[in-house]
Design an enzyme around this catalytic site. Structure first.
Site, PDB file in Angstrom:
ATOM      1  N   GLU A 112      69.245  38.306  22.179  1.00 13.92           N
ATOM      2  CA  GLU A 112      69.732  37.340  21.180  1.00 13.92           C
ATOM      3  C   GLU A 112      68.674  37.176  20.102  1.00 13.92           C
ATOM      4  O   GLU A 112      67.498  37.026  20.426  1.00 13.92           O
ATOM      5  CB  GLU A 112      69.951  35.961  21.825  1.00 13.92           C
ATOM      6  CG  GLU A 112      70.892  35.958  23.001  1.00 13.92           C
ATOM      7  CD  GLU A 112      70.780  34.666  23.825  1.00 13.92           C
ATOM      8  OE1 GLU A 112      70.091  33.721  23.391  1.00 13.92           O
ATOM      9  OE2 GLU A 112      71.372  34.637  24.914  1.00 13.92           O
ATOM     10  N   LYS A 114      66.076  35.551  17.833  1.00 15.14           N
ATOM     11  CA  LYS A 114      65.336  34.304  18.067  1.00 15.14           C
ATOM     12  C   LYS A 114      65.355  33.496  16.771  1.00 15.14           C
ATOM     13  O   LYS A 114      64.658  33.807  15.814  1.00 15.14           O
ATOM     14  CB  LYS A 114      63.907  34.611  18.492  1.00 15.14           C
ATOM     15  CG  LYS A 114      63.146  33.376  18.901  1.00 15.14           C
ATOM     16  CD  LYS A 114      61.829  33.757  19.551  1.00 15.14           C
ATOM     17  CE  LYS A 114      61.086  32.545  20.085  1.00 15.14           C
ATOM     18  NZ  LYS A 114      60.817  31.533  19.083  1.00 15.14           N
ATOM     19  N   ASP A 116      64.726  30.741  14.104  1.00 20.71           N
ATOM     20  CA  ASP A 116      63.577  29.898  13.790  1.00 20.71           C
ATOM     21  C   ASP A 116      64.049  28.520  13.354  1.00 20.71           C
ATOM     22  O   ASP A 116      64.149  28.216  12.170  1.00 20.71           O
ATOM     23  CB  ASP A 116      62.754  30.566  12.682  1.00 20.71           C
ATOM     24  CG  ASP A 116      61.313  30.136  12.738  1.00 20.71           C
ATOM     25  OD1 ASP A 116      60.950  29.399  13.683  1.00 20.71           O
ATOM     26  OD2 ASP A 116      60.547  30.523  11.842  1.00 20.71           O
ATOM     27  N   TYR A 219      72.732  28.612  23.200  1.00 24.95           N
ATOM     28  CA  TYR A 219      72.259  29.825  23.885  1.00 24.95           C
ATOM     29  C   TYR A 219      71.766  29.634  25.321  1.00 24.95           C
ATOM     30  O   TYR A 219      71.313  30.572  25.950  1.00 24.95           O
ATOM     31  CB  TYR A 219      71.167  30.516  23.075  1.00 24.95           C
ATOM     32  CG  TYR A 219      69.986  29.634  22.686  1.00 24.95           C
ATOM     33  CD1 TYR A 219      69.188  29.029  23.637  1.00 24.95           C
ATOM     34  CD2 TYR A 219      69.670  29.437  21.341  1.00 24.95           C
ATOM     35  CE1 TYR A 219      68.117  28.243  23.277  1.00 24.95           C
ATOM     36  CE2 TYR A 219      68.592  28.660  20.970  1.00 24.95           C
ATOM     37  CZ  TYR A 219      67.817  28.058  21.938  1.00 24.95           C
ATOM     38  OH  TYR A 219      66.767  27.281  21.571  1.00 24.95           O
ATOM     39  N   LYS A 306      58.419  39.308  19.555  1.00 28.52           N
ATOM     40  CA  LYS A 306      58.220  38.810  18.197  1.00 28.52           C
ATOM     41  C   LYS A 306      58.029  39.967  17.217  1.00 28.52           C
ATOM     42  O   LYS A 306      57.517  41.019  17.579  1.00 28.52           O
ATOM     43  CB  LYS A 306      56.968  37.911  18.155  1.00 28.52           C
ATOM     44  CG  LYS A 306      57.094  36.634  18.982  1.00 28.52           C
ATOM     45  CD  LYS A 306      58.009  35.657  18.291  1.00 28.52           C
ATOM     46  CE  LYS A 306      57.776  34.235  18.737  1.00 28.52           C
ATOM     47  NZ  LYS A 306      56.614  33.606  18.153  1.00 28.52           N
ATOM     48  N   CYS A 397      16.967  35.566   7.610  1.00 29.64           N
ATOM     49  CA  CYS A 397      17.936  34.542   8.010  1.00 29.64           C
ATOM     50  C   CYS A 397      18.220  33.621   6.823  1.00 29.64           C
ATOM     51  O   CYS A 397      17.294  33.063   6.247  1.00 29.64           O
ATOM     52  CB  CYS A 397      17.376  33.738   9.180  1.00 29.64           C
ATOM     53  SG  CYS A 397      18.378  32.313   9.611  1.00 29.64           S
ATOM     54  N   CYS A 400      16.777  29.867   7.930  1.00 26.96           N
ATOM     55  CA  CYS A 400      15.358  29.521   8.085  1.00 26.96           C
ATOM     56  C   CYS A 400      14.430  30.510   7.369  1.00 26.96           C
ATOM     57  O   CYS A 400      13.225  30.270   7.297  1.00 26.96           O
ATOM     58  CB  CYS A 400      14.984  29.436   9.566  1.00 26.96           C
ATOM     59  SG  CYS A 400      14.910  31.037  10.374  1.00 26.96           S
ATOM     60  N   CYS A 415      18.466  36.686  13.685  1.00 25.94           N
ATOM     61  CA  CYS A 415      17.338  35.943  13.135  1.00 25.94           C
ATOM     62  C   CYS A 415      16.238  35.892  14.190  1.00 25.94           C
ATOM     63  O   CYS A 415      16.507  35.638  15.360  1.00 25.94           O
ATOM     64  CB  CYS A 415      17.807  34.534  12.792  1.00 25.94           C
ATOM     65  SG  CYS A 415      16.464  33.365  12.579  1.00 25.94           S
ATOM     66  N   CYS A 421      14.390  28.073  13.980  1.00 31.21           N
ATOM     67  CA  CYS A 421      15.547  28.184  13.092  1.00 31.21           C
ATOM     68  C   CYS A 421      16.526  27.045  13.392  1.00 31.21           C
ATOM     69  O   CYS A 421      17.082  26.980  14.481  1.00 31.21           O
ATOM     70  CB  CYS A 421      16.247  29.529  13.300  1.00 31.21           C
ATOM     71  SG  CYS A 421      17.779  29.672  12.354  1.00 31.21           S
TER      72      CYS A 421
HETATM   73  S1  IVH Z   1      66.062  30.457  25.290  1.00 32.08           S
HETATM   74  C1  IVH Z   1      63.883  28.391  28.866  1.00 32.08           C
HETATM   75  N1  IVH Z   1      67.199  31.647  23.258  1.00 32.08           N
HETATM   76  O1  IVH Z   1      62.510  29.746  20.877  1.00 32.08           O
HETATM   77  C2  IVH Z   1      64.025  29.183  27.624  1.00 32.08           C
HETATM   78  N2  IVH Z   1      65.372  30.206  22.798  1.00 32.08           N
HETATM   79  O2  IVH Z   1      59.766  30.141  21.787  1.00 32.08           O
HETATM   80  C3  IVH Z   1      64.838  28.502  26.596  1.00 32.08           C
HETATM   81  N3  IVH Z   1      64.825  29.995  20.435  1.00 32.08           N
HETATM   82  O3  IVH Z   1      62.190  26.710  22.557  1.00 32.08           O
HETATM   83  C4  IVH Z   1      64.855  29.178  25.322  1.00 32.08           C
HETATM   84  N4  IVH Z   1      66.389  31.320  19.683  1.00 32.08           N
HETATM   85  O4  IVH Z   1      63.622  26.772  20.405  1.00 32.08           O
HETATM   86  C5  IVH Z   1      66.215  30.809  23.646  1.00 32.08           C
HETATM   87  N5  IVH Z   1      68.343  32.742  21.583  1.00 32.08           N
HETATM   88  C6  IVH Z   1      67.378  31.915  21.950  1.00 32.08           C
HETATM   89  C7  IVH Z   1      66.493  31.292  21.033  1.00 32.08           C
HETATM   90  C8  IVH Z   1      65.494  30.455  21.506  1.00 32.08           C
HETATM   91  C9  IVH Z   1      65.388  30.532  19.355  1.00 32.08           C
HETATM   92  C10 IVH Z   1      63.659  29.103  20.397  1.00 32.08           C
HETATM   93  C11 IVH Z   1      63.829  27.880  21.247  1.00 32.08           C
HETATM   94  C12 IVH Z   1      62.712  27.942  22.238  1.00 32.08           C
HETATM   95  C13 IVH Z   1      61.718  28.795  21.525  1.00 32.08           C
HETATM   96  C14 IVH Z   1      60.748  29.459  22.469  1.00 32.08           C
END
Ligand code: IVH
Length: 668
Positions: A112, A114, A116, A219, A306, A397, A400, A415, A421
């Site tokens: 999925e 991630k 932000d 999610y 990441k 240095c 000093c 140094c 110093c």
């Molecule tokens: S699962 C126990 N799924 O990323 C794990 N988190 O760095 C629960 N986040 O706190 C998180 N997209 O705020 C999950 N598809 C996704 C996500 C996701 C963004 C965020 C979420 C989490 C943080 C962790």
């Protein structure tokens, strides 16, 4: 810097970053930098689990709930995710899962994007939406029910097939378009969509939230009164069926397909309508998720892969030199401030003299920077030379004025001023008083600098003379009788110290907490250690051989120790400290009744268990493990195909043990 000191430094930065991010919605460092801080801290903790207690910020997720909202305790903590940054890390992560479960075969994972944004917990009772809470510190969040109700897309009710009680988790975010429109319409600009979403959701007046366009992806699940599905993929389908938005790019894949998926999402990233900072990969089978469970702040069944750190370019304004505790001259580049991934960067590390030469860096150059695995941004290369003269590394240095020299194959110039110093003295005092060493509350960098300038601190032993200045301290600006008395008490409380901490506190080159522990364990008491170090000054002496035979202490470390004891001023400081503090012996009560407590042990030949484990077991029972057999050896554990060490043991009459005997005595 020792690993413990490094960890403290990292923890402090992480804490500050957490507060900036979660409490003020104003991040001070980029996500990539934050991640690299965490990663480095986790690496240190993996090697030194005993330091975990000191690194509370690492187990605390997010920030403390801001005041103004009602607090809500999460029924199950809202956790975070482990990060990986490369295909290698990723496959290692999954191999680890396989080892953990003894699971053969390929993993089915749900990938999925991630998002932000900020995570949210949504509670439904009797299938009706009743409550929304932010993550807060993971244990307790803020009640943002009224604000969440302004989201048009939020299902207010769940259909009959949903459990009676269920907590659903997801991410609240703002699209890039809504973020730009919002920033255009108001004075106060948000740095990025995430901050805008956080700032908008956490409005005490929900009418303001209502005007901001927030979105939601669901999610994950928290507690539920009845299981919804057998797999995460089915669970996502159920969520969708109930009316939740589920990210349409989510996909059920085999672990082996992840690299391609990651690349695909990476390529699409810029075009997506919302910000993402990676991809989350989750074990699909919920029974396996349950077996994997959690470790620390993160589930074992998921990781976030990441995207790599960001790069930028800037100009080198000047090169500055810092002088550390051991006299090391460390250069850094001051840059024209530049924004790298949302963070203003003004300095980059240059590591050492050779690095400047290698990259041919000169003041005025335009350089490419990267914020990635390193805490401070790094310079990758010169993009455009500024035509300046080659940089001449100082041979004196800057603090000093003493000569600064490089010896042997050392990459670092140092140094030679030693204790004359001021930079070195102050840095040493800071180290001496810091956590992991004497841990004197209130004796931080600022105070030490102040007292050094006042002429009260010349060496470490002077710290214990500070209470004699209590009245004068009380009169100083910023002090008073209460704080002065508190400082005296804090100093008095540290007049007893364990041998390992004492050795570490001395700030001897290359003697970090680990090596200090090895020495303490080997010599047992202060007197024995000091005598051993003094005698080890002579190369080839028995004492030097003994020092070198301690497992983990190599010749370079032995040389550094001998050098420290060869300096008259260090011996004077030690003698004065002896009068001020009592150093406790190293063998603890817990191990003193084991058959190996205080005994010197050598392993030789091939054992059935891995050598590191055998060594750790023996040390946990109070043994000192060395590499070579001598008269001082108490036991030699002889494995298969043992050679000269076993013979030497026999010749010296040292007791030998088979591996089975060793296991029996060690109790495993
Ligand atoms: S699962 C126990 N799924 O990323 C794990 N988190 O760095 C629960 N986040 O706190 C998180 N997209 O705020 C999950 N598809 C996704 C996500 C996701 C963004 C965020 C979420 C989490 C943080 C962790």
């Amino acid at each position: 810097m020792s690993e413990a000191a490094r960890l403290r430094d990292l923890t402090a930065r992480i804490e500050a970053a957490n507060a900036a991010y979660h409490e003020r919605d104003e991040p001070e460092i980029s996500d990539a930098e934050y991640d690299s801080l965490r990663r480095e801290a986790e690496e240190i903790l993996a090697a030194h689990p005993e330091l975990r207690a000191e690194a509370k910020a690492l187990t605390q997720i997010g920030g403390k709930p801001a005041s103004g909202f009602k607090k809500i305790k999460h029924r199950t903590p809202m956790l975070s995710l482990d990060n990986v940054f490369s295909a290698e890390d990723f496959s290692e992560f999954w191999q680890g899962k396989s080892r953990f479960l003894g699971h053969e075969g390929a993993w089915q994972v749900v990938a999925e994007p991630k998002i932000d944004g900020l995570s949210i917990s949504l509670t439904y009772e009797a299938r009706k939406f009743v409550r929304a809470a932010t993550r807060g510190d993971g244990e307790e969040g803020e009640d943002v029910t009224a604000n969440i109700l302004t989201l048009e897309t939020l299902p207010r009710e769940l259909p009959q097939d949903a459990p009676d009680f269920i907590e659903i988790r997801g991410e609240v975010y703002m699209t890039k378009a809504d973020f730009l429109a919002l920033n255009e319409s108001q004075e106060r600009k948000f740095a990025n969509p995430r901050n805008a979403a956080a700032g908008s959701l956490r409005q005490l007046d929900a009418r303001i939230t209502a005007k901001r366009k927030l979105s939601l992806f669901a999610y994950a699940q928290g507690e539920t009164s009845a299981p919804v599905a057998g797999t995460h993929w089915e669970y996502l389908a159920a969520l969708q069926g109930w009316g939740f938005a589920v990210n349409p790019l989510s996909k059920l894949i085999a672990e082996a397909e992840a690299e391609a998926f990651q690349a695909g999402i990476g390529a699409a990233r810029a075009e997506l309508p919302y910000d993402i900072d990676g991809v989350v990969y989750k074990v699909n089978d919920l029974r396996l998720q349950a077996r994997l469970g959690f470790v620390g702040r993160a589930p074992r069944w998921a990781c976030a892969w990441k995207f790599p750190a960001e790069k930028a370019s800037s100009r080198i304004e000047s090169i500055e030199i810092n002088v550390g505790r051991t006299g090391a001259l460390t250069p850094r580049a001051r840059l024209t401030p530049v924004n790298v991934g949302g963070v203003l960067v003004t300095y980059a590390t240059l590591h050492n003299e050779d690095e400047i030469l290698r990259k041919n860096l000169r003041v005025g150059d335009i350089v490419e920077l990267q914020r990635a695995g390193d805490v401070i941004p790094q310079i990758l290369r010169v993009i455009e030379p500024g035509g300046g003269a080659p940089y001449e590394f100082p041979d004196h240095c800057p603090v000093c004025g003493s000569r600064a020299v490089r010896t042997d194959d050392d990459v670092v110039r140092r140094c030679t001023g030693g204790l004359s110093c001021p930079a070195q003295v102050v840095e040493r005092l800071i180290h001496f008083c810091a956590r992991g060493a004497f841990d004197i509350e209130g004796m931080g960098e600022k105070t030490i600098q102040e007292f050094y300038a006042a002429g009260w601190l010349h060496d470490a032993a002077d710290v214990f003379a500070l209470p004699a200045h209590e009245d004068e301290i009380a009169q100083r600006e910023g002090w008073g009788p209460v704080s002065a008395a508190k400082l005296s008490a804090a100093i008095a409380a540290r007049r007893q110290i364990g041998l390992a901490k004492f050795i570490y506190a001395l700030g001897i080159r290359r003697i970090g907490e680990n090596n200090a522990k090895l020495l303490a364990r080997h010599y047992g008491g202060y007197a024995a250690w000091k005598a051993g170090m003094l005698a080890a000054g002579e190369i080839g002496s028995d004492a030097r051989l003994e020092l070198g035979s301690i497992s983990g202490i190599g010749p370079a470390i032995a040389t550094d120790l001998a050098a420290f004891f060869a300096e008259a001023h260090n011996l004077r400081t030690l003698a004065r400290l002896e009068g001020e503090v009592s150093v406790l012996d190293a063998v603890s009560a817990a191990t003193s009744d084991s058959p190996f407590a205080g005994k010197v042990l050598v392993f030789t030949g091939t054992l059935t268990m891995a050598r590191p484990e055998a060594k750790a077991r023996a040390e946990a029972l109070g043994a000192k493990v060395t590499e070579s057999v001598s008269k001082k050896t108490d036991f030699v554990v002889v494995g298969a195909e043992a050679g000269s060490k076993a013979k030497k043991a026999a010749a010296l009459g040292v007791r030998t043990l088979t591996e089975d005997e060793f296991r029996a005595m060690a109790g495993f």
